[in-house]
Design a protein around this motif. Structure first.
Motif, PDB file in Angstrom:
ATOM      1  N   PRO A 126       0.827  -1.208   0.000  1.00 54.77           N
ATOM      2  CA  PRO A 126       0.000   0.000   0.000  1.00 54.77           C
ATOM      3  C   PRO A 126       0.859   1.255   0.000  1.00 54.77           C
ATOM      4  O   PRO A 126       2.004   1.248   0.469  1.00 54.77           O
ATOM      5  CB  PRO A 126      -0.807  -0.126   1.293  1.00 54.77           C
ATOM      6  N   HIS A 127       0.270   2.349  -0.514  1.00 54.46           N
ATOM      7  CA  HIS A 127       0.943   3.641  -0.530  1.00 54.46           C
ATOM      8  C   HIS A 127      -0.074   4.731  -0.192  1.00 54.46           C
ATOM      9  O   HIS A 127      -1.199   4.712  -0.698  1.00 54.46           O
ATOM     10  CB  HIS A 127       1.577   3.925  -1.902  1.00 54.46           C
ATOM     11  N   GLY A 128       0.344   5.670   0.657  1.00 54.56           N
ATOM     12  CA  GLY A 128      -0.473   6.839   0.969  1.00 54.56           C
ATOM     13  C   GLY A 128       0.088   8.031   0.207  1.00 54.56           C
ATOM     14  O   GLY A 128       1.131   8.566   0.576  1.00 54.56           O
ATOM     15  N   ILE A 129      -0.571   8.448  -0.854  1.00 55.95           N
ATOM     16  CA  ILE A 129      -0.038   9.490  -1.727  1.00 55.95           C
ATOM     17  C   ILE A 129      -0.532  10.857  -1.244  1.00 55.95           C
ATOM     18  O   ILE A 129      -1.737  11.105  -1.150  1.00 55.95           O
ATOM     19  CB  ILE A 129      -0.456   9.244  -3.188  1.00 55.95           C
ATOM     20  N   HIS A 130       0.429  11.729  -0.962  1.00 52.18           N
ATOM     21  CA  HIS A 130       0.148  13.049  -0.382  1.00 52.18           C
ATOM     22  C   HIS A 130       0.594  14.145  -1.335  1.00 52.18           C
ATOM     23  O   HIS A 130       1.725  14.114  -1.845  1.00 52.18           O
ATOM     24  CB  HIS A 130       0.885  13.195   0.955  1.00 52.18           C
ATOM     25  N   LEU A 131      -0.286  15.126  -1.551  1.00 49.42           N
ATOM     26  CA  LEU A 131       0.017  16.315  -2.349  1.00 49.42           C
ATOM     27  C   LEU A 131       0.134  17.506  -1.419  1.00 49.42           C
ATOM     28  O   LEU A 131      -0.789  17.790  -0.643  1.00 49.42           O
ATOM     29  CB  LEU A 131      -1.077  16.545  -3.392  1.00 49.42           C
ATOM     30  N   HIS A 132       1.225  18.231  -1.495  1.00 53.27           N
ATOM     31  CA  HIS A 132       1.422  19.411  -0.661  1.00 53.27           C
ATOM     32  C   HIS A 132       0.634  20.603  -1.207  1.00 53.27           C
ATOM     33  O   HIS A 132       0.457  20.742  -2.419  1.00 53.27           O
ATOM     34  CB  HIS A 132       2.902  19.781  -0.610  1.00 53.27           C
ATOM     35  N   GLY A 133       0.183  21.454  -0.293  1.00 59.63           N
ATOM     36  CA  GLY A 133      -0.393  22.742  -0.666  1.00 59.63           C
ATOM     37  C   GLY A 133      -1.802  22.711  -1.193  1.00 59.63           C
ATOM     38  O   GLY A 133      -2.380  23.776  -1.482  1.00 59.63           O
ATOM     39  N   HIS A 134      -2.409  21.529  -1.332  1.00 59.87           N
ATOM     40  CA  HIS A 134      -3.734  21.414  -1.921  1.00 59.87           C
ATOM     41  C   HIS A 134      -4.491  20.244  -1.279  1.00 59.87           C
ATOM     42  O   HIS A 134      -3.880  19.315  -0.756  1.00 59.87           O
ATOM     43  CB  HIS A 134      -3.658  21.132  -3.423  1.00 59.87           C
ATOM     44  N   HIS A 135      -5.806  20.299  -1.384  1.00 60.57           N
ATOM     45  CA  HIS A 135      -6.641  19.125  -1.212  1.00 60.57           C
ATOM     46  C   HIS A 135      -7.144  18.706  -2.589  1.00 60.57           C
ATOM     47  O   HIS A 135      -7.090  19.482  -3.543  1.00 60.57           O
ATOM     48  CB  HIS A 135      -7.816  19.409  -0.282  1.00 60.57           C
ATOM     49  N   PHE A 136      -7.619  17.483  -2.673  1.00 56.85           N
ATOM     50  CA  PHE A 136      -8.131  16.979  -3.941  1.00 56.85           C
ATOM     51  C   PHE A 136      -9.371  16.126  -3.675  1.00 56.85           C
ATOM     52  O   PHE A 136      -9.587  15.624  -2.575  1.00 56.85           O
ATOM     53  CB  PHE A 136      -7.075  16.141  -4.672  1.00 56.85           C
ATOM     54  N   HIS A 137     -10.191  15.991  -4.712  1.00 56.14           N
ATOM     55  CA  HIS A 137     -11.363  15.130  -4.622  1.00 56.14           C
ATOM     56  C   HIS A 137     -11.001  13.721  -5.059  1.00 56.14           C
ATOM     57  O   HIS A 137     -10.477  13.531  -6.167  1.00 56.14           O
ATOM     58  CB  HIS A 137     -12.485  15.642  -5.533  1.00 56.14           C
ATOM     59  N   GLU A 138     -11.258  12.733  -4.216  1.00 52.43           N
ATOM     60  CA  GLU A 138     -11.222  11.357  -4.685  1.00 52.43           C
ATOM     61  C   GLU A 138     -12.435  11.123  -5.576  1.00 52.43           C
ATOM     62  O   GLU A 138     -13.543  11.585  -5.273  1.00 52.43           O
ATOM     63  CB  GLU A 138     -11.239  10.386  -3.504  1.00 52.43           C
ATOM     64  N   VAL A 139     -12.242  10.427  -6.695  1.00 55.83           N
ATOM     65  CA  VAL A 139     -13.341  10.123  -7.602  1.00 55.83           C
ATOM     66  C   VAL A 139     -13.910   8.764  -7.227  1.00 55.83           C
ATOM     67  O   VAL A 139     -13.174   7.772  -7.109  1.00 55.83           O
ATOM     68  CB  VAL A 139     -12.865  10.133  -9.071  1.00 55.83           C
ATOM     69  N   ALA A 191     -16.165   5.223  -7.456  1.00 57.86           N
ATOM     70  CA  ALA A 191     -16.176   4.173  -8.468  1.00 57.86           C
ATOM     71  C   ALA A 191     -17.201   4.437  -9.565  1.00 57.86           C
ATOM     72  O   ALA A 191     -17.013   4.017 -10.719  1.00 57.86           O
ATOM     73  CB  ALA A 191     -16.453   2.818  -7.801  1.00 57.86           C
ATOM     74  N   ASP A 192     -18.282   5.149  -9.231  1.00 57.26           N
ATOM     75  CA  ASP A 192     -19.303   5.445 -10.237  1.00 57.26           C
ATOM     76  C   ASP A 192     -19.014   6.727 -11.020  1.00 57.26           C
ATOM     77  O   ASP A 192     -19.841   7.173 -11.809  1.00 57.26           O
ATOM     78  CB  ASP A 192     -20.693   5.540  -9.593  1.00 57.26           C
ATOM     79  N   GLY A 193     -17.827   7.308 -10.794  1.00 57.41           N
ATOM     80  CA  GLY A 193     -17.427   8.498 -11.527  1.00 57.41           C
ATOM     81  C   GLY A 193     -17.820   9.808 -10.885  1.00 57.41           C
ATOM     82  O   GLY A 193     -17.441  10.881 -11.381  1.00 57.41           O
ATOM     83  N   THR A 194     -18.559   9.770  -9.785  1.00 53.22           N
ATOM     84  CA  THR A 194     -18.957  10.996  -9.114  1.00 53.22           C
ATOM     85  C   THR A 194     -17.811  11.536  -8.266  1.00 53.22           C
ATOM     86  O   THR A 194     -16.879  10.814  -7.895  1.00 53.22           O
ATOM     87  CB  THR A 194     -20.182  10.761  -8.220  1.00 53.22           C
ATOM     88  N   THR A 195     -17.883  12.818  -7.964  1.00 54.04           N
ATOM     89  CA  THR A 195     -16.856  13.468  -7.160  1.00 54.04           C
ATOM     90  C   THR A 195     -17.040  13.114  -5.698  1.00 54.04           C
ATOM     91  O   THR A 195     -18.129  13.286  -5.144  1.00 54.04           O
ATOM     92  CB  THR A 195     -16.914  14.992  -7.356  1.00 54.04           C
ATOM     93  N   GLY A 196     -15.955  12.630  -5.067  1.00 47.04           N
ATOM     94  CA  GLY A 196     -16.053  12.149  -3.698  1.00 47.04           C
ATOM     95  C   GLY A 196     -15.389  13.053  -2.685  1.00 47.04           C
ATOM     96  O   GLY A 196     -15.383  14.287  -2.824  1.00 47.04           O
ATOM     97  N   ASP A 197     -14.790  12.436  -1.662  1.00 40.92           N
ATOM     98  CA  ASP A 197     -14.265  13.172  -0.512  1.00 40.92           C
ATOM     99  C   ASP A 197     -13.080  14.057  -0.895  1.00 40.92           C
ATOM    100  O   ASP A 197     -12.312  13.751  -1.803  1.00 40.92           O
ATOM    101  CB  ASP A 197     -13.807  12.191   0.565  1.00 40.92           C
ATOM    102  N   LEU A 198     -12.945  15.155  -0.151  1.00 39.01           N
ATOM    103  CA  LEU A 198     -11.763  16.013  -0.236  1.00 39.01           C
ATOM    104  C   LEU A 198     -10.718  15.482   0.731  1.00 39.01           C
ATOM    105  O   LEU A 198     -10.993  15.312   1.918  1.00 39.01           O
ATOM    106  CB  LEU A 198     -12.123  17.450   0.151  1.00 39.01           C
ATOM    107  N   ARG A 199      -9.495  15.239   0.226  1.00 41.03           N
ATOM    108  CA  ARG A 199      -8.421  14.741   1.070  1.00 41.03           C
ATOM    109  C   ARG A 199      -7.120  15.378   0.628  1.00 41.03           C
ATOM    110  O   ARG A 199      -7.033  15.962  -0.456  1.00 41.03           O
ATOM    111  CB  ARG A 199      -8.316  13.217   0.958  1.00 41.03           C
ATOM    112  N   ASP A 200      -6.082  15.262   1.482  1.00 41.71           N
ATOM    113  CA  ASP A 200      -4.731  15.628   1.040  1.00 41.71           C
ATOM    114  C   ASP A 200      -3.832  14.411   0.937  1.00 41.71           C
ATOM    115  O   ASP A 200      -2.713  14.496   0.437  1.00 41.71           O
ATOM    116  CB  ASP A 200      -4.105  16.696   1.936  1.00 41.71           C
ATOM    117  N   THR A 201      -4.311  13.256   1.413  1.00 40.56           N
ATOM    118  CA  THR A 201      -3.585  11.993   1.336  1.00 40.56           C
ATOM    119  C   THR A 201      -4.584  10.898   0.999  1.00 40.56           C
ATOM    120  O   THR A 201      -5.623  10.799   1.654  1.00 40.56           O
ATOM    121  CB  THR A 201      -2.890  11.677   2.673  1.00 40.56           C
ATOM    122  N   THR A 202      -4.281  10.109  -0.017  1.00 46.65           N
ATOM    123  CA  THR A 202      -5.188   9.032  -0.410  1.00 46.65           C
ATOM    124  C   THR A 202      -4.454   7.704  -0.335  1.00 46.65           C
ATOM    125  O   THR A 202      -3.278   7.603  -0.699  1.00 46.65           O
ATOM    126  CB  THR A 202      -5.762   9.268  -1.822  1.00 46.65           C
TER     127      THR A 202
END
Length: 434
Positions: A367-380, A382-393
């Motif tokens: 497993p890997h926890g991928i982190h983006l600095h300076g931003h949050h992002f939406h996980e997409v 499985a049905d293609g809809t916009t999901g949770d806001l996170r900084d690490t997935t």
């Protein structure tokens, strides 16, 4: 995910530094990295020499209101360079604390002034970003809490830190930092884990907010709570649009979960396993029960939530390498898209305000926890809809996930695996937002 933690090792619930001292609000805040000695094992057993801030590990809890300015006079009293990264908070790039990208490391005996506005309420944390695979494992981290202008109606606002350590029987940290086996496998998994809790009594019927932070360098923590009827209200410092059922949780390194609920008994923090659940810590109830609130737990005030554009730029980030991971073009254990470590040029140059759809592909056995600095992002979803806001997935072995990022914060931003041994051995890159 392998486990080697015995019942005795899990049942420790006290730590010399678990009072989680809070920094006074007066500016500038002094913050000093230095060697510390802690009582990580149970009282009466051996102590642990490591690193900390202002004499403790975790370091002092920094607590402000949204929109306030945090000025930190950081002194490095360690025998080696370091730097402080402010994890998850949307700040100026020059203050991000990443040696080799946003600043030089702070040499032993030197000072660096961090100065930024805390724009968004939420649960964040700070930690070393220089040799972090070792310095964070030694204890160089603390909580950064940004309160809402009008906080929710709770009796206690409690920070809970989940961590693990690799200890000798004497209490000393095992000195095998940076060994290739850890780097090529799941990372530095400890043999002793617990929930670090403040010394506070919660009464039955009281409503509490739990801010749960996984500060471990590699361990993915499953977590179940007993003794509280509540809801999940935030992930990685971002409020959920509606509170979510309090089921068993899973936190990758660096992830956070906020829970608000009503105390029904001793609040127990449990590590579920197929055999039995191990208690990592508890909040004991007092003798003065409160009248339970009749109001439901409601959503927190919404925070910065950029809307992705429909014409998002498509990018693919492929995780490669590690034990049983096959060959790749990088020159270290791990790589992103066949490149190990920070390249001279950014992986992507992106216009400010542009939306990117990143396809994250885990082509490895871990497993890997991928982190983006300076931003949050939406996980997409499985049905293609916009999901949770996170900084690490969190991506499990063989998993693919899309995320949507509105790159609205200019600068050079690190993108890396937060299993910190993986980052140290190749799994990191950067983007430039102009």
């Amino acid at each position: 995910m392998t486990m080697s933690l015995s019942r005795r090792q899990f049942l420790g619930t006290t730590l010399a530094a678990t009072a989680l001292p809070r920094m006074a609000w007066a500016a500038p805040h002094p913050l000093r990295a230095e060697p510390v000695v802690s009582q990580i094992l149970d009282a009466g057993e051996g102590q642990t020499a490591g690193y900390g801030f202002n004499g403790s590990t975790p370091g002092p809890e920094l607590r402000l209101r949204a929109g306030e300015r945090l000025t930190v006079a950081f002194d490095n009293s360690l025998p080696e360079p370091t730097a402080v990264h402010w994890h998850g908070i949307r700040i100026d790039n020059a203050m991000d604390g990443v040696p080799g990208l946003t600043q030089d490391p702070v040499a032993a005996g030197d000072r660096f002034d961090y100065d930024f506005v805390t724009p968004d309420a939420g649960t964040y944390w700070y930690h070393s970003h220089h040799q972090s695979w070792e310095q964070v494992a030694r204890g160089l981290y603390g909580a950064l809490i940004v309160e809402e202008a009008t906080p929710p109606d709770v009796d206690h606002d409690i920070t809970v830190i989940l961590d693990d350590w690799r200890l000798e029987r004497s209490g000393a940290l095992a000195g095998d930092f940076g060994n290739m086996h850890d780097f090529a496998h799941a990372g530095r998994l400890g043999n002793f884990a617990k929930a670090l809790l403040p010394d506070v009594t919660v009464n039955r019927g009281q409503r509490v907010r739990l801010r749960i932070i996984n500060t471990a360098t590699a361990r993915v923590f499953p977590l179940a709570l007993e003794g509280i009827e509540g809801r999940i209200v935030a992930l990685d410092g971002r409020p959920l649009p509606a509170p979510r059922a309090l089921d068993e949780m899973l936190l990758a390194p660096a992830q956070r979960i906020d829970v608000i609920g009503d105390v029904t008994d001793a609040v127990r923090f449990l590590f579920p396993t197929p055999e039995e659940a191990f208690e990592m810590g508890r909040l004991n109830p007092g003798q003065d029960p409160a009248t339970p609130r009749e109001t439901p737990v409601t959503a927190l005030p919404d925070a910065h939530r950029p809307r992705p554009s429909a014409d998002a730029r498509a990018l693919t980030l492929r995780m490669q390498g590690g034990a049983m991971g096959g060959r790749h073009a990088g020159d270290d254990i791990w790589s992103f898209n066949g490149v190990s470590g920070l390249p001279d040029a950014p992986w992507a140059r992106i216009d400010r305000g542009e939306t990117a759809r990143l396809t994250l592909v885990n082509d490895t056995a871990f497993p890997h926890g991928i982190h983006l600095h300076g931003h949050h992002f939406h996980e997409v979803n499985a049905d293609g809809t916009t999901g949770d806001l996170r900084d690490t997935t969190l991506l499990m072995r063989g998993e693919t996930r899309e995320i949507l990022v509105v790159f609205d914060n200019p600068g050079k931003w690190l993108l890396h695996c937060h299993m910190l041994g993986h980052q140290a051995s190749g799994m990191k890159t950067w983007v430039e937002v102009a």
